[in-house]
Design a protein around this motif. Structure first.
Motif, PDB file in Angstrom:
ATOM      1  N   ILE A 312       9.912  14.322  10.603  1.00 28.71           N
ATOM      2  CA  ILE A 312       9.703  15.101  11.614  1.00 28.71           C
ATOM      3  C   ILE A 312       9.086  15.691  11.149  1.00 28.71           C
ATOM      4  CG2 ILE A 312      10.337  15.004  14.080  1.00 28.71           C
ATOM      5  CD1 ILE A 312      12.983  13.649  14.205  1.00 28.71           C
ATOM      6  N   ILE A 313       9.423  16.755  10.839  1.00 28.77           N
ATOM      7  CA  ILE A 313       8.259  19.041  10.895  1.00 28.77           C
ATOM      8  C   ILE A 313       7.432  18.016   9.688  1.00 28.77           C
ATOM      9  CG2 ILE A 313       8.609  20.545   9.767  1.00 28.77           C
ATOM     10  CD1 ILE A 313      11.782  20.975  11.582  1.00 28.77           C
ATOM     11  N   GLN A 314       7.649  17.427   9.091  1.00 25.27           N
ATOM     12  CA  GLN A 314       6.535  16.989   7.892  1.00 25.27           C
ATOM     13  C   GLN A 314       4.849  16.493   8.208  1.00 25.27           C
ATOM     14  OE1 GLN A 314       8.334  15.281   4.447  1.00 25.27           O
ATOM     15  NE2 GLN A 314       6.211  14.858   3.553  1.00 25.27           N
ATOM     16  N   ASN A 315       5.287  15.339   9.262  1.00 25.61           N
ATOM     17  CA  ASN A 315       4.337  14.715  10.120  1.00 25.61           C
ATOM     18  C   ASN A 315       4.225  16.059  11.237  1.00 25.61           C
ATOM     19  OD1 ASN A 315       4.098  11.784   9.610  1.00 25.61           O
ATOM     20  ND2 ASN A 315       6.351  12.377   8.779  1.00 25.61           N
ATOM     21  N   PHE A 316       4.567  16.201  11.479  1.00 25.09           N
ATOM     22  CA  PHE A 316       3.847  17.605  12.385  1.00 25.09           C
ATOM     23  C   PHE A 316       2.165  17.951  12.117  1.00 25.09           C
ATOM     24  CE2 PHE A 316       4.646  21.290  14.058  1.00 25.09           C
ATOM     25  CZ  PHE A 316       3.669  21.466  14.927  1.00 25.09           C
ATOM     26  N   LYS A 317       3.974  18.512  11.124  1.00 27.48           N
ATOM     27  CA  LYS A 317       2.810  19.697  10.331  1.00 27.48           C
ATOM     28  C   LYS A 317       1.771  18.902   8.659  1.00 27.48           C
ATOM     29  CE  LYS A 317       5.886  23.581   8.833  1.00 27.48           C
ATOM     30  NZ  LYS A 317       6.578  24.444   7.799  1.00 27.48           N
ATOM     31  N   SER A 318       1.616  17.871   8.614  1.00 32.43           N
ATOM     32  CA  SER A 318       0.843  17.103   8.553  1.00 32.43           C
ATOM     33  C   SER A 318      -0.454  16.884   9.117  1.00 32.43           C
ATOM     34  CB  SER A 318       1.181  15.652   7.517  1.00 32.43           C
ATOM     35  OG  SER A 318       1.966  15.575   6.360  1.00 32.43           O
ATOM     36  N   PHE A 319       0.273  16.514  10.451  1.00 35.34           N
ATOM     37  CA  PHE A 319      -1.130  16.969  11.730  1.00 35.34           C
ATOM     38  C   PHE A 319      -1.891  17.639  12.043  1.00 35.34           C
ATOM     39  CE2 PHE A 319       1.023  12.586  13.232  1.00 35.34           C
ATOM     40  CZ  PHE A 319       0.668  11.822  12.553  1.00 35.34           C
ATOM     41  N   TYR A 320      -0.770  18.874  12.119  1.00 35.22           N
ATOM     42  CA  TYR A 320      -1.819  20.022  12.101  1.00 35.22           C
ATOM     43  C   TYR A 320      -2.633  20.935  11.100  1.00 35.22           C
ATOM     44  CZ  TYR A 320      -1.780  25.110  13.727  1.00 35.22           C
ATOM     45  OH  TYR A 320      -2.587  26.222  13.938  1.00 35.22           O
ATOM     46  N   ARG A 321      -2.246  20.245   9.906  1.00 33.15           N
ATOM     47  CA  ARG A 321      -3.014  21.035   8.822  1.00 33.15           C
ATOM     48  C   ARG A 321      -4.221  19.568   9.203  1.00 33.15           C
ATOM     49  NH1 ARG A 321      -2.455  25.547   8.374  1.00 33.15           N
ATOM     50  NH2 ARG A 321      -0.150  26.109   7.398  1.00 33.15           N
ATOM     51  N   LYS A 322      -4.115  18.844   9.500  1.00 35.21           N
ATOM     52  CA  LYS A 322      -5.247  17.531   8.887  1.00 35.21           C
ATOM     53  C   LYS A 322      -6.871  17.877  10.011  1.00 35.21           C
ATOM     54  CE  LYS A 322      -5.950  12.394  11.200  1.00 35.21           C
ATOM     55  NZ  LYS A 322      -5.886  11.197  12.050  1.00 35.21           N
ATOM     56  N   GLU A 323      -5.648  18.673  11.248  1.00 33.67           N
ATOM     57  CA  GLU A 323      -6.628  19.594  12.573  1.00 33.67           C
ATOM     58  C   GLU A 323      -7.659  20.742  11.971  1.00 33.67           C
ATOM     59  OE1 GLU A 323      -7.874  17.892  15.057  1.00 33.67           O
ATOM     60  OE2 GLU A 323      -7.105  15.955  14.712  1.00 33.67           O
ATOM     61  N   VAL A 324      -6.706  21.063  11.449  1.00 32.02           N
ATOM     62  CA  VAL A 324      -7.615  22.192  10.459  1.00 32.02           C
ATOM     63  C   VAL A 324      -9.070  21.641   9.840  1.00 32.02           C
ATOM     64  CG1 VAL A 324      -6.929  24.645   8.922  1.00 32.02           C
ATOM     65  CG2 VAL A 324      -5.537  23.151  10.958  1.00 32.02           C
ATOM     66  N   ILE A 325      -8.116  20.616   9.138  1.00 33.97           N
ATOM     67  CA  ILE A 325      -9.606  20.559   8.494  1.00 33.97           C
ATOM     68  C   ILE A 325     -10.643  19.787   8.906  1.00 33.97           C
ATOM     69  CG2 ILE A 325      -9.962  18.911   6.263  1.00 33.97           C
ATOM     70  CD1 ILE A 325      -8.180  21.038   5.274  1.00 33.97           C
ATOM     71  N   ARG A 326     -10.303  19.323   9.666  1.00 31.19           N
ATOM     72  CA  ARG A 326     -11.167  18.941  10.969  1.00 31.19           C
ATOM     73  C   ARG A 326     -12.113  19.870  11.328  1.00 31.19           C
ATOM     74  NH1 ARG A 326      -8.884  13.131  13.020  1.00 31.19           N
ATOM     75  NH2 ARG A 326      -8.364  11.464  11.661  1.00 31.19           N
ATOM     76  N   LYS A 327     -11.507  20.620  11.576  1.00 29.18           N
ATOM     77  CA  LYS A 327     -11.478  22.427  12.072  1.00 29.18           C
ATOM     78  C   LYS A 327     -12.667  22.734  11.577  1.00 29.18           C
ATOM     79  CE  LYS A 327     -11.145  25.901  15.241  1.00 29.18           C
ATOM     80  NZ  LYS A 327     -11.455  25.355  16.471  1.00 29.18           N
ATOM     81  N   ILE A 328     -12.703  22.783   9.824  1.00 27.85           N
ATOM     82  CA  ILE A 328     -13.550  23.274   9.645  1.00 27.85           C
ATOM     83  C   ILE A 328     -14.398  22.799   8.803  1.00 27.85           C
ATOM     84  CG2 ILE A 328     -13.323  23.760   7.077  1.00 27.85           C
ATOM     85  CD1 ILE A 328     -10.288  24.083   6.733  1.00 27.85           C
ATOM     86  N   THR A 329     -14.629  21.461   8.508  1.00 29.20           N
ATOM     87  CA  THR A 329     -15.949  19.985   8.657  1.00 29.20           C
ATOM     88  C   THR A 329     -16.833  20.343   9.268  1.00 29.20           C
ATOM     89  OG1 THR A 329     -14.808  18.685   8.930  1.00 29.20           O
ATOM     90  CG2 THR A 329     -14.715  18.957   6.519  1.00 29.20           C
ATOM     91  N   SER A 330     -16.182  20.518  10.903  1.00 29.82           N
ATOM     92  CA  SER A 330     -17.377  20.850  11.826  1.00 29.82           C
ATOM     93  C   SER A 330     -18.150  22.195  12.075  1.00 29.82           C
ATOM     94  CB  SER A 330     -16.163  19.930  13.267  1.00 29.82           C
ATOM     95  OG  SER A 330     -15.472  21.325  13.323  1.00 29.82           O
ATOM     96  N   HIS A 331     -17.316  23.062  11.915  1.00 31.34           N
ATOM     97  CA  HIS A 331     -17.806  24.536  11.555  1.00 31.34           C
ATOM     98  C   HIS A 331     -18.868  24.475  10.772  1.00 31.34           C
ATOM     99  CE1 HIS A 331     -15.055  25.209  14.558  1.00 31.34           C
ATOM    100  NE2 HIS A 331     -15.393  26.544  15.327  1.00 31.34           N
ATOM    101  N   ILE A 332     -18.556  24.211   9.649  1.00 30.27           N
ATOM    102  CA  ILE A 332     -19.714  24.214   8.305  1.00 30.27           C
ATOM    103  C   ILE A 332     -21.115  22.944   8.802  1.00 30.27           C
ATOM    104  CG2 ILE A 332     -19.888  23.555   6.361  1.00 30.27           C
ATOM    105  CD1 ILE A 332     -16.917  24.318   5.560  1.00 30.27           C
TER     106      ILE A 332
END
Length: 513
Positions: A312-332
């Motif tokens: 459960i925690i691993q999936n939650f953190k995976s979704f969190y990092r996934k959103e960070v990756i998307r945020k990085i690409t959009s900002h770039i």
């Protein structure tokens, strides 16, 4: 005439008095008559209800409450003793007396003497018996397995009394919320022990709680460093709960506050649940609860038996990092500088927790041994494995772009990015000054350097909704997911509009009257 001798009640009898007042529906004078005590005595018992129940839990056989002359010292020494006990450290009477002297000095008790008599009374008040540790620090694998087998047998009986909707697990996890892939690589490969929360100001603690069926994911609690972050200025509603302390850790005060609020909500809903938690320092002192039954997981094998640790925690953190990756690409793409503040982290945490499915949750509970009698060994894995990654890095353009952009090493995968903070400290032993601070309820205010949010009017939000709808309808490739999300936002706006209209109507009616 001789005076009537007043009846002296034991603590157990006083608890029975309290229960009768709260549960029987009888009037106070009727309860007083039933126990043969005057109304004034009953009033005193109800006034000291919390103290009486706490003392009864510590030592049910005690006849009466004996108050300490140094209550803060008593409490500080007890919290320190619990920490040592959790760490399986040997504690003797001599060590306790020396530690009591240290606390007395820090708390300003100049007339305190840690005599053997005082220590005996302290142990009796707190129901403590000093014994030698029955096991070594490194428990054998066979003993761990024995504990796990016994627990899984016991759990079948325990949960059989509850519906899957009323079986909950709660646990904390640490997150480097600002951590980007480039900075992570430095932390991960630069020889810095990033697992220790004391070495980083970039961390937060998140408390997650869910039921066995996955139908009820409790609103997360985020614990940050600052009481009033500047990025919160103008913000009046958050999607998750927020608390703070100097180390961004879970403390007994924060845990008890959250637990009482959760218990109050359940009590109002007329529900009874069982909550499984680990035996960390912050959790050991449990307040008086009406709707929640607390069950501690075995201390030495908690990680193997806690459902949240089985995916459960691993999936939650995976979704969190996934959103960070998307945020990085959009900002770039927009040529903006990427940085994540606490408010943005809260939004990502809320979204990530919502994305964890009930299927993942129920499978994680089953893997931890939470199965009803007759189902053991069957239906362990459904369509979605509880260890399934919600983000596949192979052939994914966003992660490939990040790898090239930051020139990441081949061994630095998305999975290692997710696990960078899996061993962060979330609840640790407190030093002497922190124990005293906890006892005296000291709270410090802090701030950060982030910019504030601009207030948005309802009219501006409505215009933005129209622009968003126009964007979705005029963009090729939109599907049901996008329109459902849009509908959810529009429903929320309608509810806000209805609330505002009702408030204006009520105010006008109040003025007219």
């Amino acid at each position: 005439m001789s005076k009537r001798k007043l009846k002296i009640l034991t603590i157990a009898e006083k608890v029975n008095v309290i229960n009768m007042v709260e549960q029987s529906g009888k009037k106070n004078y009727e309860v007083a008559n039933a126990f043969g005590i005057p109304n004034s005595t009953l009033s005193t018992i109800l006034k000291n209800k919390t103290k009486i129940i706490s003392n009864f839990k510590l030592q049910p056989s005690r006849k009466k409450i004996k108050l300490s002359e140094f209550p803060n010292l008593d409490s500080s020494l007890f919290k320190w003793y619990i920490q040592c006990k959790d760490s399986n450290l040997p504690i003797s009477g001599r060590i306790l007396k020396e530690k009591a002297n240290i606390f007395a000095k820090s708390l300003g008790y100049t007339n305190f003497k840690s005599s053997t008599g005082w220590l005996d009374k302290w142990k009796k008040r707190n129901n403590i018996t000093l014994r030698k540790p029955c096991c070594s620090f490194n428990i054998s694998v066979s003993k761990d397995q024995l504990i796990m087998n016994q627990w899984k047998n016991d759990i079948l009986t325990i949960i059989n009394e509850y519906s899957p909707n009323d079986i909950f697990n709660a646990d904390e996890t640490g997150i480097f919320y600002r951590c980007l892939p480039d900075s992570t690589q430095k932390l991960y490969y630069g020889g810095v022990d990033c697992r220790d929360g004391k070495l980083s100001k970039e961390r937060i603690t998140v408390l997650l709680c869910t039921n066995m069926s996955g139908t009820e994911k409790v609103k997360p609690l985020l614990i940050g460093k600052f009481t009033k972050p500047r990025c919160f200025k103008g913000i009046k509603s958050l999607p998750i709960d927020y608390e703070s302390n100097s180390k961004s850790w879970m403390t007994a005060l924060l845990w008890n506050k959250w637990l009482k609020q959760f218990d109050k909500k359940l009590f109002m809903e007329n529900r009874k649940i069982i909550l499984f938690i680990d035996n960390c320092t912050a959790h050991v002192i449990v307040p008086n609860l009406k709707a929640i039954t607390i069950k501690f997981l075995p201390n030495t094998v908690t990680s193997k038996l806690q459902p949240l640790d089985h995916g459960i925690i691993q999936n939650f953190k995976s979704f969190y990092r996934k959103e960070v990756i998307r945020k990085i690409t959009s900002h770039i793409e927009l040529q903006h500088t990427i940085s994540i503040n606490l408010l943005q982290a809260i939004r990502i945490i809320d979204k990530s927790w919502r994305q964890v499915t009930s299927e993942i949750i129920s499978n994680s509970f089953k893997k931890a041994g939470f199965q009803y009698p007759g189902t053991v060994g069957t239906h362990l894995v459904q369509k979605t494995s509880c260890n399934q990654e919600p983000y596949q890095e192979k052939n994914d353009p966003e992660w490939s772009y990040i790898v090239q952009k930051y020139n990441l090493m081949p061994e630095f995968t998305f999975n290692s990015y997710v696990k960078i903070d899996e061993n962060l400290t979330v609840c640790s032993s407190l030093n002497d000054s922190e124990v005293a601070e906890l006892t005296n309820h000291v709270h410090k205010n802090n701030g950060d350097n982030y910019t504030t949010s601009k207030n948005v009017s309802f009219k501006e939000a409505t215009k933005a909704m129209a622009i968003l709808r126009n964007f979705i309808e005029t963009t090729e490739g939109m599907n049901n997911i996008h329109f459902e999300a849009l509908g959810t936002i529009e429903d929320a706006m309608d509810k806000i509009k209805h609330t505002k209209t009702y408030q204006v109507f009520s105010q006008k009616k109040k003025i007219q009257n």
